[in-house]
Design an enzyme around this catalytic site. Structure first.
Site, PDB file in Angstrom:
ATOM      1  N   LYS A  22       0.831  -1.197   0.000  1.00  0.00           N
ATOM      2  CA  LYS A  22       0.000   0.000   0.000  1.00  0.00           C
ATOM      3  C   LYS A  22       0.873   1.258   0.000  1.00  0.00           C
ATOM      4  O   LYS A  22       0.697   2.154  -0.839  1.00  0.00           O
ATOM      5  CB  LYS A  22      -0.928   0.020   1.217  1.00  0.00           C
ATOM      6  N   ASP A  24      -6.469   1.064   0.750  1.00  0.00           N
ATOM      7  CA  ASP A  24      -6.592   1.397   2.165  1.00  0.00           C
ATOM      8  C   ASP A  24      -7.983   1.006   2.637  1.00  0.00           C
ATOM      9  O   ASP A  24      -8.737   0.354   1.904  1.00  0.00           O
ATOM     10  CB  ASP A  24      -6.300   2.884   2.400  1.00  0.00           C
TER      11      ASP A  24
END
Length: 286
Positions: A155, A173
């Site tokens: 991420k 997310d």
């Protein structure tokens, strides 16, 4: 996901958005084919591009190192709190070499407002030392290298690559994962599996901006606990319409940030951002 996803066809607008149509709940939709889902997903992306033409990363940064550090700090806190914290941090430690030599207790004190400051301090010291020792003090522009840094996963790596290096990537997310499952683009929970399935739906050129648009929508309208369904411009395309407030007036009161007339999360937003800049740390929000 294949053809297992269920969802209403895009032509089945929610009753509240059908003008003079019936207020009855539509009958159960037939299973949606993958082709129909992909078409609906791409239409949602086009709609979001019109709703949020100013979508951007909501972390303040001036270079790849600042974005990397800010993204690590953003775990388990808001981008606003990170943005309020990083000016003093980067004034003290502007480069990886500076941060690598920081006293842990001083670094912890500077980043304390972001929470989990001891663990984050260890990550920042570790990644700064790795950048200094292994990458000549420069943030690498390859995901294979970025994920070797302490505290950096896919991420964080995708955030840095997409926004500091222009390398397309999907950033999964909590907001992104919640919305793509709500929209029946995927049923996966694991972020890497979500990333793989969403990447298969959209052209690579769309990945980074899609991530921003979805996160913007999740923060402003499609909230986790009480989505503002009645104020949502893409409600006719949403199979989860009705999970939140459908009354238009009540829904408008749920809008956040610029959609609700409030400051955004960046102290230094892009010039085209239509909302108010966020206040510095310690300043009450109006």
């Amino acid at each position: 996901m294949g053809e297992q996803a269920l969802g209403k066809a895009s032509s089945q607008a929610p009753p509240a958005l059908q003008g003079k149509g019936s207020a009855k709940k539509p009958s159960a939709a037939k299973p949606e084919s993958r082709l129909a889902m992909v078409r609906r997903a791409r239409r949602i992306n086009r709609e979001l591009a019109e709703i949020y033409p100013y979508a951007h990363p909501e972390l303040d940064f001036r270079n790849p190192f600042e974005l990397l550090v800010a993204t690590v700090l953003s775990a388990q806190t808001t981008d606003l709190r990170v943005n309020q914290t990083t000016p003093a941090l980067f004034a003290a430690y502007p480069t990886p070499e500076d941060m690598a030599a920081a006293a842990p207790e001083h670094l912890e004190e500077l980043i304390k407002p972001t929470g989990f400051f001891r663990a984050k301090s260890r990550s920042l010291l570790g990644l700064s030392q790795a950048l200094r020792d292994n990458f000549g003090g420069e943030v690498p522009g390859r995901i294979e290298d970025l994920v070797t840094l302490p505290g950096v996963g896919r991420k964080t790596a995708n955030v840095v690559l997409g926004n500091a290096f222009g390398v397309p990537g999907i950033t999964v997310d909590t907001h992104f994962g919640r919305l793509v499952r709500r929209w029946k683009w995927t049923e996966q929970e694991d972020p890497e599996k979500v990333e793989a399935e969403i990447c298969a739906i959209f052209p690579k050129s769309e990945w980074t901006m899609l991530s921003h648009r979805v996160v913007f929508h999740g923060r402003r309208i499609c909230h986790a606990r009480r989505p503002a369904c009645g104020a949502c411009p893409i409600a006719p395309l949403c199979p989860a319409y009705g999970e939140g407030e459908t009354d238009p007036e009540k829904a408008r009161k749920l809008l956040k940030y610029e959609k609700g007339g409030q400051p955004g999360q960046r102290l230094s937003p892009p010039p085209d951002y239509p909302g108010l800049p966020a206040p510095p740390l310690g300043t009450p929000v109006p």
